[in-house]
Motif scaffolding. Sequence first.
Motif, short mmCIF file in Angstrom:
data_model
loop_
_atom_site.label_atom_id
_atom_site.label_comp_id
_atom_site.label_asym_id
_atom_site.label_seq_id
_atom_site.Cartn_x
_atom_site.Cartn_y
_atom_site.Cartn_z
N ASN A 281 0.85 -1.19 0.00
CA ASN A 281 0.00 0.00 0.00
C ASN A 281 0.88 1.24 0.00
N SER B 35 -4.82 6.69 -0.56
CA SER B 35 -3.85 5.60 -0.56
C SER B 35 -4.28 4.58 -1.61
N ASP C 142 -3.75 0.41 -3.03
CA ASP C 142 -3.22 -0.95 -2.95
C ASP C 142 -2.64 -1.33 -4.30
#
Length: 207
Positions: free
Chosen positions: A3, A16, A18
Motif C-alpha cells: 500500500n 492511498s 493498494d
Amino acid sequence: MPNVNVLDIKGNKVSSLDLPESLFAVEVNEHTVYEVVKNHLANKRQGTQSAKTRAEVRGGGKKPWRQKGTGRARQGSIRSPQWRGGGVVFAPKPRDYSYTLPKKVKRLALKSVLTTKVLDEELIVLNDLNLDSISTKEAKNVLQAINAKNKAYLVVAEANENVYKSFRNIPNVEVVVVNNMNVYDLVKHDSLVMTEAAINKAEEVFA
C-alpha cells in the motif's frame, strides 16, 4: 498487498492505493534483471567497429631483408602484426550484437524491478499529472514537491505534450508512456513516478 500514499502534483496526500501484487509484490529475480539490462545494452550497440588485418593493410609485399645471414629475426612482411603500421590480429569487423530474449524473462525482470522500487521506497504515485502549459519551471516545482530524486523516471498512461515538453529539458528526467517502460531505464533512475492511471494500465499490459 503493498500500500502506498497517493499524492497530487503539490505533494499533498490525497488517498492511498493498494498496488497489484502481480507487478509490485513478486519474488525478485536479480539474474533476469541482469540478463535484460545486458540485452538492452547489446541491442543499442552500433557494431561499426572495424580494423584492418595484415591482408588488408597497404604495402608490405616485399620481404624486408633476406632470410639468413643478417643476424636479425626472419621477417616476411613489414605489415605483419608485430610491426608498427602492420595489421591487427583478429581485427574487429562490423557485426550485429543484438539478440532476443524470451518474453517471459523480460516480464519477470520488469516485475522484479518494480517490486524493488516499492521495497526501496523509490516509487511515488500521483493521482494525476497534468500541466496547463509547457513550463520547465513548473515541472521542476512538481519534482521538488513530491521529493523525487535527481534521476526521475515518470510513467504516464497516455502521451501528454505539455508534460513531455516540460520535463524533457531537466537533466536525468525522462517521461514515458506505460507501453514504453523498460527495465534498463527503471534501473538507471533513482525515483519512479507513476500516475494511478499508469499503474492500472501497467496491470493490464504486463500482469
